[in-house]
Design a protein around this motif. Sequence first.
Motif, PDB file in Angstrom:
ATOM      1  N   PRO A   1       5.543  11.484 -28.511  1.00 29.13           N
ATOM      2  CA  PRO A   1       4.369  10.701 -28.120  1.00 29.13           C
ATOM      3  C   PRO A   1       3.580  10.273 -29.350  1.00 29.13           C
ATOM      4  N   THR A   2       3.123   9.045 -29.329  1.00 28.26           N
ATOM      5  CA  THR A   2       2.379   8.531 -30.477  1.00 28.26           C
ATOM      6  C   THR A   2       0.923   8.933 -30.386  1.00 28.26           C
ATOM      7  N   PHE A   3       0.250   8.776 -31.457  1.00 22.81           N
ATOM      8  CA  PHE A   3      -1.147   9.181 -31.528  1.00 22.81           C
ATOM      9  C   PHE A   3      -2.055   7.959 -31.539  1.00 22.81           C
ATOM     10  N   PRO A   4      -3.317   8.197 -31.209  1.00 21.36           N
ATOM     11  CA  PRO A   4      -4.269   7.096 -31.202  1.00 21.36           C
ATOM     12  C   PRO A   4      -4.287   6.338 -32.520  1.00 21.36           C
ATOM     13  N   ASP A   5      -4.351   7.072 -33.594  1.00 18.90           N
ATOM     14  CA  ASP A   5      -4.456   6.374 -34.883  1.00 18.90           C
ATOM     15  C   ASP A   5      -3.103   5.833 -35.350  1.00 18.90           C
ATOM     16  N   ASP A   6      -2.053   6.286 -34.643  1.00 24.70           N
ATOM     17  CA  ASP A   6      -0.731   5.727 -34.902  1.00 24.70           C
ATOM     18  C   ASP A   6      -0.225   5.951 -36.322  1.00 24.70           C
ATOM     19  N   THR A   7      -0.736   6.948 -36.967  1.00 21.35           N
ATOM     20  CA  THR A   7      -0.230   7.225 -38.310  1.00 21.35           C
ATOM     21  C   THR A   7       1.156   7.827 -38.218  1.00 21.35           C
ATOM     22  N   LYS A   8       1.976   7.455 -39.117  1.00 21.06           N
ATOM     23  CA  LYS A   8       3.347   7.957 -39.117  1.00 21.06           C
ATOM     24  C   LYS A   8       3.362   9.429 -39.503  1.00 21.06           C
TER      25      LYS A   8
ATOM     26  N   PRO B   1     -10.228  15.534 -35.527  1.00 20.50           N
ATOM     27  CA  PRO B   1     -10.339  14.595 -36.635  1.00 20.50           C
ATOM     28  C   PRO B   1     -10.756  15.298 -37.901  1.00 20.50           C
ATOM     29  N   GLY B   2     -10.174  14.897 -38.958  1.00 15.78           N
ATOM     30  CA  GLY B   2     -10.544  15.492 -40.240  1.00 15.78           C
ATOM     31  C   GLY B   2      -9.710  16.693 -40.597  1.00 15.78           C
ATOM     32  N   SER B   3      -9.072  17.249 -39.604  1.00 11.65           N
ATOM     33  CA  SER B   3      -8.211  18.368 -39.939  1.00 11.65           C
ATOM     34  C   SER B   3      -6.890  17.832 -40.442  1.00 11.65           C
ATOM     35  N   ASP B   4      -6.373  18.465 -41.447  1.00 12.00           N
ATOM     36  CA  ASP B   4      -5.093  17.985 -41.944  1.00 12.00           C
ATOM     37  C   ASP B   4      -3.995  18.446 -41.012  1.00 12.00           C
ATOM     38  N   ALA B   5      -2.844  17.854 -41.237  1.00 11.95           N
ATOM     39  CA  ALA B   5      -1.741  18.122 -40.329  1.00 11.95           C
ATOM     40  C   ALA B   5      -1.404  19.598 -40.278  1.00 11.95           C
ATOM     41  N   GLY B   6      -1.614  20.252 -41.378  1.00  4.86           N
ATOM     42  CA  GLY B   6      -1.247  21.641 -41.434  1.00  4.86           C
ATOM     43  C   GLY B   6      -1.952  22.492 -40.400  1.00  4.86           C
ATOM     44  N   SER B   7      -3.136  22.078 -40.015  1.00  7.58           N
ATOM     45  CA  SER B   7      -3.906  22.919 -39.125  1.00  7.58           C
ATOM     46  C   SER B   7      -3.400  22.883 -37.695  1.00  7.58           C
ATOM     47  N   TRP B   8      -2.748  21.827 -37.315  1.00  4.99           N
ATOM     48  CA  TRP B   8      -2.304  21.787 -35.923  1.00  4.99           C
ATOM     49  C   TRP B   8      -0.807  21.691 -35.782  1.00  4.99           C
ATOM     50  N   LEU B   9      -0.130  21.430 -36.855  1.00  4.78           N
ATOM     51  CA  LEU B   9       1.316  21.344 -36.758  1.00  4.78           C
ATOM     52  C   LEU B   9       1.975  22.476 -37.516  1.00  4.78           C
ATOM     53  N   SER B  10       1.237  23.052 -38.359  1.00  4.77           N
ATOM     54  CA  SER B  10       1.912  23.914 -39.311  1.00  4.77           C
ATOM     55  C   SER B  10       1.956  25.347 -38.864  1.00  4.77           C
ATOM     56  N   SER B  11       2.371  26.129 -39.789  1.00  2.19           N
ATOM     57  CA  SER B  11       2.751  27.486 -39.478  1.00  2.19           C
ATOM     58  C   SER B  11       1.637  28.356 -38.953  1.00  2.19           C
ATOM     59  N   ALA B  12       0.541  28.394 -39.623  1.00  2.00           N
ATOM     60  CA  ALA B  12      -0.449  29.380 -39.217  1.00  2.00           C
ATOM     61  C   ALA B  12      -1.694  28.719 -38.657  1.00  2.00           C
ATOM     62  N   SER B  13      -1.664  28.461 -37.387  1.00  2.00           N
ATOM     63  CA  SER B  13      -2.842  27.879 -36.769  1.00  2.00           C
ATOM     64  C   SER B  13      -3.754  28.970 -36.265  1.00  2.00           C
ATOM     65  N   PRO B  14      -4.991  28.934 -36.704  1.00  2.00           N
ATOM     66  CA  PRO B  14      -5.925  29.951 -36.265  1.00  2.00           C
ATOM     67  C   PRO B  14      -6.261  29.799 -34.791  1.00  2.00           C
TER      68      PRO B  14
END
Length: 193
Positions: free
Chosen positions: A71-78, A134-147
């Motif tokens: 699924p694509t995202f609102p901002d459509d960033t690759k 918004p403002g969170s980098d990809a690591g925070s929601w896609l990456s390994s250690a999400s708080p």
Amino acid sequence: MPAEAASSGGAAEPPGGPREQRRRRRGRARARTEALLHTLKRSRRVKANDRERNRMHHLNAALDELRSVLPTFPDDTKLTKIETLRFAYNYIWALSETLRLAEQCLPPPPAAGLLPARRAAAAAAAAAAAPPSPGSDAGSWLSSASPSAPSLCASASGPSSPATSEDCAYAPAESLRAFRGLPAAAPPGAPCR
DNA sequence: TAGGCCATCTGGTCCT
DNA sequence: AGGACCAGATGGCCTA
């Protein structure tokens, strides 16, 4: 061969003599084989580079294909490569979780009772992607250690969790609730509403 | 300017 | 022997 014996015997050979000529010939031959070897190695390397480039292009094409079904995202960033893989991982987990919950809560066939595919996909997308703050980098929601998914990280050993012991990928437990057709929390064996 | 992402090159290893 | 795969190195581009 008397001449040869004589020349090898003693007196300094005159420049340009047969011995000198032979030595030069050998030197040229050796240089030629070395050059040949070099060009052979070079051409093999060039070919290998070409294959490697091709291989990576195929890999990237496959990655693009994967992106296209996510699924694509609102901002459509690759999505970056690593984001694509992690998101796909979570998305698949969320889809299967959605199915599991649906099977748990919905009455058996007829087919009308099945979760419509688009709704399931939407729910899974939300689950896999959230919380894309918004403002969170990809690591925070896609990456390994999400708080934001400590509980699932803690239960990484469970077969139904997307987290692994080594790489605790974001586990979208909360966001599964975004799907209105699903209960807020459906522990195994809990009665379906 | 530093940091992230990417493409490409390269040499090593494994497989057919 | 040659191809596939892999990981490290390097340089370019972009963004905060």
